[in-house]
Design a protein around this motif. Structure first.
Motif, mmCIF file in Angstrom:
data_model
loop_
_atom_site.group_PDB
_atom_site.id
_atom_site.type_symbol
_atom_site.label_atom_id
_atom_site.label_comp_id
_atom_site.label_asym_id
_atom_site.label_seq_id
_atom_site.Cartn_x
_atom_site.Cartn_y
_atom_site.Cartn_z
ATOM 1 N N GLU A 1 1.232 3.232 -10.391
ATOM 2 C CA GLU A 1 1.967 3.640 -11.593
ATOM 3 C C GLU A 1 3.149 4.505 -11.168
ATOM 4 O O GLU A 1 2.972 5.523 -10.496
ATOM 5 C CB GLU A 1 1.061 4.437 -12.533
ATOM 6 C CG GLU A 1 -0.108 3.652 -13.096
ATOM 7 C CD GLU A 1 -0.941 4.509 -14.031
ATOM 8 O OE1 GLU A 1 -0.350 5.105 -14.963
ATOM 9 O OE2 GLU A 1 -2.156 4.602 -13.804
ATOM 10 N N ALA B 1 4.434 6.954 -6.499
ATOM 11 C CA ALA B 1 3.460 6.234 -7.324
ATOM 12 C C ALA B 1 2.125 6.962 -7.332
ATOM 13 O O ALA B 1 1.734 7.568 -6.328
ATOM 14 C CB ALA B 1 3.255 4.816 -6.796
ATOM 15 N N LEU C 1 5.625 6.874 -12.524
ATOM 16 C CA LEU C 1 5.716 7.660 -13.745
ATOM 17 C C LEU C 1 7.039 8.388 -13.925
ATOM 18 O O LEU C 1 7.357 8.816 -15.040
ATOM 19 C CB LEU C 1 4.575 8.688 -13.777
ATOM 20 C CG LEU C 1 3.150 8.130 -13.662
ATOM 21 C CD1 LEU C 1 2.147 9.272 -13.676
ATOM 22 C CD2 LEU C 1 2.857 7.147 -14.780
ATOM 23 N N ASP D 1 -7.034 -1.327 -9.281
ATOM 24 C CA ASP D 1 -6.066 -0.371 -9.825
ATOM 25 C C ASP D 1 -4.665 -0.648 -9.290
ATOM 26 O O ASP D 1 -4.484 -0.999 -8.113
ATOM 27 C CB ASP D 1 -6.490 1.061 -9.465
ATOM 28 C CG ASP D 1 -7.800 1.445 -10.129
ATOM 29 O OD1 ASP D 1 -8.008 1.039 -11.281
ATOM 30 O OD2 ASP D 1 -8.617 2.148 -9.499
ATOM 31 N N GLU D 2 -3.683 -0.467 -10.157
ATOM 32 C CA GLU D 2 -2.288 -0.718 -9.816
ATOM 33 C C GLU D 2 -1.546 0.604 -9.625
ATOM 34 O O GLU D 2 -1.922 1.640 -10.170
ATOM 35 C CB GLU D 2 -1.599 -1.513 -10.941
ATOM 36 C CG GLU D 2 -2.206 -2.876 -11.208
ATOM 37 C CD GLU D 2 -1.837 -3.922 -10.174
ATOM 38 O OE1 GLU D 2 -0.849 -3.687 -9.431
ATOM 39 O OE2 GLU D 2 -2.513 -4.957 -10.105
#
Length: 222
Positions: free
Chosen positions: A124, A134, A126, A121-122
Motif C-alpha cells: 500500500e 510502501a 499511502l 497482502d499487497e
C-alpha cells in the motif's frame, strides 16, 4: 488515439496477463476493445511494447470519437459517467496486467512475492510525497507488519551516497537488541527503534532469514 500519461509510471507489462485479460497482438501492439454504458460507447485500449498506452472512445451511434470525458474542467453529469466507466477499465487493466516496478532490486521483488504468496497482502502506497514508500498490513487487524522504502544509505549511518531499498520489521525488544549490529541489522528508520529493525534488501541478510523475520512480524501484528 490519445496517450495516457503516468498511467503506468513505475509499472512493467506482464504480457501473459495482457493476453489472459483479453488483449490481442496486432503489429507489435496489444489491443483491447470493450463497450461502455449499455453499448453507447466503444473503448479501445492500445498498449505498445515500449510501455506506452493509448485509448480511444467511439460513440457507437455517430461513429465519432468522444473526448468530453478527458476535459476535466468541462465534464458534465453525463461525461462524468463516461469518465468513471473509462477509468474503471483502466484501473482494472493496471491491476491485472502490470507489475509494480517502484522497487528495483531482485531481493525486494522476492520479498514482495513472498508476502503476496504466503499472506495474500499487497503493498500500500499511502503517501503521495513518498511514492517509493510502501506498507504491508495484516488483513485481520489492519496493523502494519512491514514497511518497504528507498532511502540514502547515509540515513542508516553508512558511509555511502548510494540509495538502498530497505524493509522495516517488527520484533520483540529482546530480539531487536540481539539483531542490531549496524552492519546487517540497523535501528529502525523512522519507526520505534525498540520494537522495529531495518534490513537492507541487498543480499547482506539472506532471504530465508528475512522470511523468518517477516513471519514473526506478521504474528506480532495480530
Amino acid at each position: 488515439m490519445r496517450e495516457v500519461k503516468d498511467f503506468i509510471k513505475d509499472k512493467k507489462i506482464d504480457l501473459k496477463r495482457l493476453e489472459k485479460f483479453g488483449f490481442k497482438l496486432k503489429e507489435n501492439s496489444y489491443y483491447y476493445d470493450i463497450f461502455l454504458l449499455n453499448n453507447q460507447f466503444k473503448m479501445t485500449v492500445k498498449i505498445s511494447l515500449d510501455n506506452s498506452i493509448f485509448t480511444e472512445i467511439i460513440d457507437t451511434e455517430t461513429n465519432e470519437t468522444y473526448v468530453l470525458h478527458l476535459l476535466e474542467m468541462k465534464r458534465s453529469g453525463y461525461s462524468e459517467k463516461v469518465y468513471k466507466a473509462y477509468n474503471k477499465v483502466l484501473e482494472k487493466i493496471q491491476k491485472e496486467c502490470f507489475e509494480d516496478e517502484r522497487f528495483k532490486t531482485n531481493y525486494t521483488k522476492e520479498v514482495v512475492d513472498y508476502i503476496k504468496n504466503k499472506y495474500g497482502d499487497e503493498l500500500e502506497f499511502l503517501w503521495e510525497k513518498s511514492p517509493k514508500t510502501a506498507v504491508v498490513r495484516r488483513k485481520t487487524s489492519k496493523k502494519w507488519y512491514a514497511l518497504i522504502l528507498t532511502l540514502s544509505k547515509r540515513k542508516l549511518n553508512l558511509d555511502s551516497d548510494e540509495t538502498a531499498e530497505i524493509i522495516n520489521l517488527h520484533n520483540n525488544p529482546e530480539e531487536i537488541k540481539k539483531l542490531i549490529d549496524n552492519k546487517r541489522y540497523f535501528p529502525a528508520y523512522h519507526m520505534n527503534k525498540k520494537h522495529w529493525c531495518t534490513i537492507c534488501l541487498d543480499g547482506t541478510v539472506e532471504l530465508k532469514e528475512i522470511y523468518e523475520l517477516i513471519d514473526i512480524s506478521y504474528e506480532l501484528a495480530k
